[in-house]
Scaffold this motif. Sequence first.
Motif, PDB file in Angstrom:
ATOM      1  N   TYR A  60      36.062   4.226  14.114  1.00  0.00           N
ATOM      2  CA  TYR A  60      36.088   5.089  15.286  1.00  0.00           C
ATOM      3  C   TYR A  60      36.497   6.254  14.947  1.00  0.00           C
ATOM      4  O   TYR A  60      36.015   7.305  15.297  1.00  0.00           O
ATOM      5  CB  TYR A  60      37.059   4.512  16.304  1.00  0.00           C
ATOM      6  CG  TYR A  60      36.291   3.279  17.014  1.00  0.00           C
ATOM      7  CD1 TYR A  60      35.180   3.032  17.391  1.00  0.00           C
ATOM      8  CD2 TYR A  60      37.125   2.061  17.169  1.00  0.00           C
ATOM      9  CE1 TYR A  60      34.541   2.097  18.191  1.00  0.00           C
ATOM     10  CE2 TYR A  60      36.636   1.100  17.805  1.00  0.00           C
ATOM     11  CZ  TYR A  60      35.392   1.012  18.347  1.00  0.00           C
ATOM     12  OH  TYR A  60      34.838   0.072  18.811  1.00  0.00           O
ATOM     13  N   ASN A  63      33.502   8.347  13.455  1.00  0.00           N
ATOM     14  CA  ASN A  63      32.455   8.456  14.158  1.00  0.00           C
ATOM     15  C   ASN A  63      32.910   9.442  15.404  1.00  0.00           C
ATOM     16  O   ASN A  63      32.228   9.691  16.263  1.00  0.00           O
ATOM     17  CB  ASN A  63      32.298   6.832  14.906  1.00  0.00           C
ATOM     18  CG  ASN A  63      30.917   6.871  15.206  1.00  0.00           C
ATOM     19  OD1 ASN A  63      29.852   7.572  14.933  1.00  0.00           O
ATOM     20  ND2 ASN A  63      30.584   5.964  16.234  1.00  0.00           N
ATOM     21  N   THR A  83      34.844   8.901  17.792  1.00  0.00           N
ATOM     22  CA  THR A  83      34.982   8.145  19.219  1.00  0.00           C
ATOM     23  C   THR A  83      36.335   7.444  19.638  1.00  0.00           C
ATOM     24  O   THR A  83      36.252   6.434  20.493  1.00  0.00           O
ATOM     25  CB  THR A  83      33.778   6.891  19.226  1.00  0.00           C
ATOM     26  OG1 THR A  83      34.166   5.943  18.174  1.00  0.00           O
ATOM     27  CG2 THR A  83      32.544   7.196  19.123  1.00  0.00           C
ATOM     28  N   ASP A 127      39.330   7.216  21.629  1.00  0.00           N
ATOM     29  CA  ASP A 127      39.888   7.654  23.115  1.00  0.00           C
ATOM     30  C   ASP A 127      39.121   8.882  23.684  1.00  0.00           C
ATOM     31  O   ASP A 127      39.900   9.868  23.857  1.00  0.00           O
ATOM     32  CB  ASP A 127      41.212   7.418  23.187  1.00  0.00           C
ATOM     33  CG  ASP A 127      41.957   7.214  24.467  1.00  0.00           C
ATOM     34  OD1 ASP A 127      41.039   7.114  25.529  1.00  0.00           O
ATOM     35  OD2 ASP A 127      43.190   6.850  24.692  1.00  0.00           O
ATOM     36  N   VAL A 128      38.084   8.782  23.736  1.00  0.00           N
ATOM     37  CA  VAL A 128      37.416   9.972  24.066  1.00  0.00           C
ATOM     38  C   VAL A 128      38.025  10.688  25.569  1.00  0.00           C
ATOM     39  O   VAL A 128      38.029  11.742  25.759  1.00  0.00           O
ATOM     40  CB  VAL A 128      35.873   9.736  24.314  1.00  0.00           C
ATOM     41  CG1 VAL A 128      34.915  11.007  24.878  1.00  0.00           C
ATOM     42  CG2 VAL A 128      35.342   9.430  22.905  1.00  0.00           C
ATOM     43  N   ASP A 141      36.696  17.743  20.082  1.00  0.00           N
ATOM     44  CA  ASP A 141      36.274  16.995  18.712  1.00  0.00           C
ATOM     45  C   ASP A 141      36.947  17.421  17.726  1.00  0.00           C
ATOM     46  O   ASP A 141      37.076  18.333  17.100  1.00  0.00           O
ATOM     47  CB  ASP A 141      34.728  17.660  18.579  1.00  0.00           C
ATOM     48  CG  ASP A 141      33.971  17.126  17.338  1.00  0.00           C
ATOM     49  OD1 ASP A 141      34.642  15.894  17.034  1.00  0.00           O
ATOM     50  OD2 ASP A 141      32.906  17.454  17.099  1.00  0.00           O
ATOM     51  N   ARG A 189      36.785  15.965  14.601  1.00  0.00           N
ATOM     52  CA  ARG A 189      36.110  15.583  13.467  1.00  0.00           C
ATOM     53  C   ARG A 189      36.230  17.006  12.445  1.00  0.00           C
ATOM     54  O   ARG A 189      36.351  17.029  11.362  1.00  0.00           O
ATOM     55  CB  ARG A 189      34.807  15.131  13.533  1.00  0.00           C
ATOM     56  CG  ARG A 189      34.784  13.887  13.990  1.00  0.00           C
ATOM     57  CD  ARG A 189      33.324  13.343  14.362  1.00  0.00           C
ATOM     58  NE  ARG A 189      32.972  13.728  15.157  1.00  0.00           N
ATOM     59  CZ  ARG A 189      31.607  14.022  15.581  1.00  0.00           C
ATOM     60  NH1 ARG A 189      30.904  12.940  14.946  1.00  0.00           N
ATOM     61  NH2 ARG A 189      31.106  14.629  16.679  1.00  0.00           N
TER      62      ARG A 189
END
Length: 54
Positions: free
Chosen positions: A18, A21, A23, A25-26, A33, A35
Amino acid sequence: MGHLPVDVRASLRLFAFYLANGTIDVDLLDGFDYRPALCQAPGFVESGLAGFLE
């Protein structure tokens, strides 16, 4: 040193999936974002996993 229990390893694997990826706790992150920050400062990954293990 022994191995971690299977359920702990499975939880870590799922958390890492997660995290990578994008994702986690969006809804809580409200579209943020994270990442790119993980790529710029890999210590954030270590902190995230440490927080998960606490």
